[in-house]
Write a protein that holds these residues in place. Structure first.
Motif, PDB file in Angstrom:
ATOM      1  N   GLU A  25       0.837  -1.203   0.000  1.00 54.03           N
ATOM      2  CA  GLU A  25       0.000   0.000   0.000  1.00 54.03           C
ATOM      3  C   GLU A  25       0.872   1.254   0.000  1.00 54.03           C
ATOM      4  O   GLU A  25       0.590   2.221  -0.692  1.00 54.03           O
ATOM      5  N   LYS A  43       2.291   1.979  -3.404  1.00 57.93           N
ATOM      6  CA  LYS A  43       1.228   2.521  -4.261  1.00 57.93           C
ATOM      7  C   LYS A  43       0.968   3.992  -3.936  1.00 57.93           C
ATOM      8  O   LYS A  43       0.809   4.821  -4.839  1.00 57.93           O
ATOM      9  N   LYS A 101       3.881   6.006  -5.386  1.00 62.49           N
ATOM     10  CA  LYS A 101       3.850   6.008  -6.849  1.00 62.49           C
ATOM     11  C   LYS A 101       2.731   6.886  -7.394  1.00 62.49           C
ATOM     12  O   LYS A 101       2.926   7.641  -8.354  1.00 62.49           O
ATOM     13  N   GLU A 102       1.560   6.808  -6.793  1.00 60.69           N
ATOM     14  CA  GLU A 102       0.399   7.541  -7.306  1.00 60.69           C
ATOM     15  C   GLU A 102       0.341   8.999  -6.838  1.00 60.69           C
ATOM     16  O   GLU A 102      -0.482   9.768  -7.311  1.00 60.69           O
ATOM     17  N   SER A 103       1.243   9.380  -5.934  1.00 57.33           N
ATOM     18  CA  SER A 103       1.191  10.730  -5.362  1.00 57.33           C
ATOM     19  C   SER A 103       1.705  11.817  -6.302  1.00 57.33           C
ATOM     20  O   SER A 103       1.363  12.978  -6.146  1.00 57.33           O
ATOM     21  N   GLY A 104       2.563  11.422  -7.227  1.00 57.79           N
ATOM     22  CA  GLY A 104       3.156  12.410  -8.116  1.00 57.79           C
ATOM     23  C   GLY A 104       4.397  13.085  -7.551  1.00 57.79           C
ATOM     24  O   GLY A 104       4.986  13.947  -8.201  1.00 57.79           O
TER      25      GLY A 104
END
Length: 106
Positions: free
Chosen positions: A84, A87, A90-93
């Motif tokens: 988690e 993820k 990675k997805e935070s930018g």
């Protein structure tokens, strides 16, 4: 710190946030490192047993956004909620990476 030395680096700081750290404490810890001129990059090495990896990840994301952090960050996260956490990062930018292998992280 030994692995950093072994791989040719020079640790500038060692900071232990402790097993009960929350996102605000992580933000404050990262603020200290961001403001330390001796620190070129930040390696976060967590084996999440007590402190869950997703809490660290949220702290990293919040610190980067609130503090405008410029120093590169690498998070070596293993243990509770490490998938988690990877993820979230990675997805935070944000310009940080999550790597499981300790040597690769260094």
């Amino acid at each position: 710190m030994d692995l950093i030395k072994l791989m040719g680096g020079q640790p500038a700081n060692f900071l232990d946030v402790g097993g009960g750290a929350n996102e605000d404490q992580i933000l404050n810890a990262l603020r200290l490192l961001e403001n330390n001129n001796a620190v070129d990059a930040i390696l976060i090495n967590i084996f999440g047993g007590i402190l869950k990896c997703d809490v660290i990840a949220h702290g990293m994301v919040n610190a980067t956004k609130k503090l405008g952090m410029k120093k590169p960050m690498v998070a070596r996260l293993a243990g509770t909620n490490f998938q988690e956490a990877a993820k979230i990062i990675k997805e935070s930018g944000i310009s940080a990476v999550s790597i499981q292998d300790e040597e690769e992280a260094v």
